[in-house]
Design a protein around this motif. Sequence first.
Motif, mmCIF file in Angstrom:
data_model
loop_
_atom_site.group_PDB
_atom_site.id
_atom_site.type_symbol
_atom_site.label_atom_id
_atom_site.label_comp_id
_atom_site.label_asym_id
_atom_site.label_seq_id
_atom_site.Cartn_x
_atom_site.Cartn_y
_atom_site.Cartn_z
ATOM 1 N N PRO A 101 12.796 101.441 0.503
ATOM 2 C CA PRO A 101 13.067 100.149 0.168
ATOM 3 C C PRO A 101 14.401 99.801 -0.736
ATOM 4 C CG PRO A 101 11.369 100.942 -1.166
ATOM 5 C CD PRO A 101 11.517 102.126 -0.050
ATOM 6 N N GLU A 102 14.878 100.832 -1.699
ATOM 7 C CA GLU A 102 16.088 100.720 -2.147
ATOM 8 C C GLU A 102 17.255 100.671 -1.739
ATOM 9 O OE1 GLU A 102 13.762 103.125 -2.737
ATOM 10 O OE2 GLU A 102 14.748 104.787 -2.967
ATOM 11 N N HIS A 103 17.364 101.309 -0.396
ATOM 12 C CA HIS A 103 18.586 101.464 0.319
ATOM 13 C C HIS A 103 19.478 100.218 0.443
ATOM 14 C CE1 HIS A 103 21.006 104.135 2.999
ATOM 15 N NE2 HIS A 103 21.258 103.121 3.443
ATOM 16 N N PRO A 104 20.522 100.463 -0.054
ATOM 17 C CA PRO A 104 21.507 99.134 0.179
ATOM 18 C C PRO A 104 22.144 99.137 1.624
ATOM 19 C CG PRO A 104 22.081 100.359 -1.732
ATOM 20 C CD PRO A 104 21.222 101.254 -0.705
ATOM 21 N N PHE A 105 21.943 97.734 1.959
ATOM 22 C CA PHE A 105 23.013 97.354 3.309
ATOM 23 C C PHE A 105 23.977 96.546 2.904
ATOM 24 C CE2 PHE A 105 18.863 99.343 4.863
ATOM 25 C CZ PHE A 105 19.497 100.000 5.885
ATOM 26 N N PHE A 106 25.148 96.438 3.703
ATOM 27 C CA PHE A 106 26.129 95.421 3.370
ATOM 28 C C PHE A 106 25.997 94.308 4.354
ATOM 29 C CE2 PHE A 106 30.144 93.652 2.650
ATOM 30 C CZ PHE A 106 30.414 93.898 1.331
ATOM 31 N N VAL A 107 25.742 93.441 3.991
ATOM 32 C CA VAL A 107 25.601 92.080 4.767
ATOM 33 C C VAL A 107 26.990 91.270 4.930
ATOM 34 C CG1 VAL A 107 24.525 89.857 5.044
ATOM 35 C CG2 VAL A 107 22.995 91.933 4.383
ATOM 36 N N PHE A 108 27.169 90.865 5.989
ATOM 37 C CA PHE A 108 28.680 90.194 6.373
ATOM 38 C C PHE A 108 28.529 88.894 5.505
ATOM 39 C CE2 PHE A 108 28.907 92.895 10.160
ATOM 40 C CZ PHE A 108 30.155 92.977 10.294
ATOM 41 N N GLY A 109 29.696 88.718 4.752
ATOM 42 C CA GLY A 109 30.044 87.847 3.974
ATOM 43 C C GLY A 109 28.804 87.349 2.662
ATOM 44 N N GLY A 169 40.322 104.592 13.662
ATOM 45 C CA GLY A 169 40.385 105.267 14.898
ATOM 46 C C GLY A 169 39.220 106.009 15.616
ATOM 47 N N GLY A 170 38.413 105.658 16.450
ATOM 48 C CA GLY A 170 37.184 106.168 16.827
ATOM 49 C C GLY A 170 35.865 105.628 16.044
ATOM 50 N N LEU A 171 35.908 104.956 15.105
ATOM 51 C CA LEU A 171 34.942 104.198 14.542
ATOM 52 C C LEU A 171 34.964 102.685 14.851
ATOM 53 C CD1 LEU A 171 34.308 105.896 11.322
ATOM 54 C CD2 LEU A 171 32.815 106.233 13.306
ATOM 55 N N LYS A 172 34.028 102.190 14.940
ATOM 56 C CA LYS A 172 34.127 100.665 15.267
ATOM 57 C C LYS A 172 32.994 99.942 14.245
ATOM 58 C CE LYS A 172 32.169 99.002 19.370
ATOM 59 N NZ LYS A 172 31.762 97.684 19.191
ATOM 60 N N ILE A 173 33.354 98.936 14.024
ATOM 61 C CA ILE A 173 32.219 98.180 13.192
ATOM 62 C C ILE A 173 31.303 97.509 14.196
ATOM 63 C CG2 ILE A 173 31.860 95.990 11.588
ATOM 64 C CD1 ILE A 173 32.372 98.620 10.150
ATOM 65 N N ASP A 174 30.219 97.245 13.865
ATOM 66 C CA ASP A 174 29.077 96.499 14.658
ATOM 67 C C ASP A 174 28.589 95.552 13.896
ATOM 68 O OD1 ASP A 174 29.345 96.895 17.513
ATOM 69 O OD2 ASP A 174 27.965 98.612 17.304
ATOM 70 N N SER A 175 27.997 94.534 14.455
ATOM 71 C CA SER A 175 27.264 93.481 13.680
ATOM 72 C C SER A 175 25.770 93.852 14.128
ATOM 73 C CB SER A 175 27.664 92.056 13.949
ATOM 74 O OG SER A 175 28.863 92.022 13.709
ATOM 75 N N SER A 176 24.970 94.290 13.086
ATOM 76 C CA SER A 176 23.730 94.674 13.199
ATOM 77 C C SER A 176 22.838 93.565 12.667
ATOM 78 C CB SER A 176 23.148 95.900 12.762
ATOM 79 O OG SER A 176 24.205 96.740 13.467
ATOM 80 N N MET A 177 22.177 92.773 13.461
ATOM 81 C CA MET A 177 21.021 91.711 12.892
ATOM 82 C C MET A 177 19.832 92.233 12.525
ATOM 83 S SD MET A 177 20.005 88.031 14.193
ATOM 84 C CE MET A 177 21.606 87.066 13.796
ATOM 85 N N VAL A 178 19.446 91.829 11.370
ATOM 86 C CA VAL A 178 17.804 92.436 11.135
ATOM 87 C C VAL A 178 16.990 91.212 11.883
ATOM 88 C CG1 VAL A 178 16.407 92.640 9.208
ATOM 89 C CG2 VAL A 178 18.785 93.031 8.804
ATOM 90 N N ASP A 213 19.554 88.530 8.368
ATOM 91 C CA ASP A 213 21.007 88.923 7.754
ATOM 92 C C ASP A 213 21.821 89.586 8.803
ATOM 93 O OD1 ASP A 213 20.374 87.776 5.243
ATOM 94 O OD2 ASP A 213 19.542 89.624 4.337
ATOM 95 N N VAL A 214 23.046 89.654 8.659
ATOM 96 C CA VAL A 214 23.727 90.634 9.727
ATOM 97 C C VAL A 214 24.609 91.711 9.182
ATOM 98 C CG1 VAL A 214 25.562 90.751 11.517
ATOM 99 C CG2 VAL A 214 24.323 88.586 11.499
ATOM 100 N N CYS A 215 24.246 92.876 9.194
ATOM 101 C CA CYS A 215 24.535 94.200 8.326
ATOM 102 C C CYS A 215 25.827 94.777 9.155
ATOM 103 C CB CYS A 215 23.565 95.106 8.259
ATOM 104 S SG CYS A 215 22.014 94.365 7.452
ATOM 105 N N VAL A 216 26.610 95.241 8.299
ATOM 106 C CA VAL A 216 27.913 96.229 8.655
ATOM 107 C C VAL A 216 27.289 97.556 9.074
ATOM 108 C CG1 VAL A 216 29.866 97.407 7.948
ATOM 109 C CG2 VAL A 216 29.296 95.032 7.210
ATOM 110 N N SER A 217 27.400 97.764 10.410
ATOM 111 C CA SER A 217 26.924 99.265 10.927
ATOM 112 C C SER A 217 28.231 99.712 11.517
ATOM 113 C CB SER A 217 25.682 99.201 11.483
ATOM 114 O OG SER A 217 26.002 98.767 12.882
ATOM 115 N N ILE A 218 28.336 101.183 12.030
ATOM 116 C CA ILE A 218 29.294 101.846 12.528
ATOM 117 C C ILE A 218 28.925 102.278 13.787
ATOM 118 C CG2 ILE A 218 31.136 101.921 10.606
ATOM 119 C CD1 ILE A 218 30.040 104.682 10.241
ATOM 120 N N THR A 219 29.669 102.443 14.780
ATOM 121 C CA THR A 219 29.261 103.328 15.803
ATOM 122 C C THR A 219 30.707 103.757 16.365
ATOM 123 O OG1 THR A 219 28.344 103.251 18.030
ATOM 124 C CG2 THR A 219 29.747 101.398 17.456
ATOM 125 N N LEU A 220 30.463 105.017 17.413
ATOM 126 C CA LEU A 220 31.760 105.396 17.746
ATOM 127 C C LEU A 220 32.462 104.269 18.855
ATOM 128 C CD1 LEU A 220 30.552 108.971 18.807
ATOM 129 C CD2 LEU A 220 31.909 108.351 16.721
#
Lengths: 19, 135
Positions: free
Chosen positions: B82-90, B41-50, B116-123
Amino acid sequence: VPVFPWHSLVPFLAPTQSD
Amino acid sequence: PAPSNPSHFMKGAIIQLATGELKRVEDLQTQDFVRSAEVSGGLKIDSSMVVDIRASQQRPGLVSLHFTVGEQQSKVTIDVPPEHPFFVFGQGWSSCSPERTAQLYGLACHHLQVGDVCVSITLQQQMQPQQHKQP
């Protein structure tokens, strides 16, 4: 053992809205 | 020199989902993020394409990642190591330098690439109630 919340792992990317 | 590596990306780190479930960071799957956002609640997953990856102009040693975020395709740029991990859908954890991620965190990563399409969050916004799902 520290426990981290799931939302700390993914970026908060707020859409930049001009209006 | 990376003085403060966030330890939540260390292999074996315990992550609490919004459902209360505990998982190791390396065991997380796309659905874990999706379900967590649904129940939080209050947070939403967005698809963020690189859409672009290049060396940061302002901050040497960092990488500028250009994303188009969400349905509105908003352009967002962030500078990360450069080492920061992102979570890519699928696909799962991915970084610009899987070698450095493995060295620093022990976390196995794919190579993050344009497209790549990464998981991000937004309000969560109340503007478009079509996203709401009542159980």
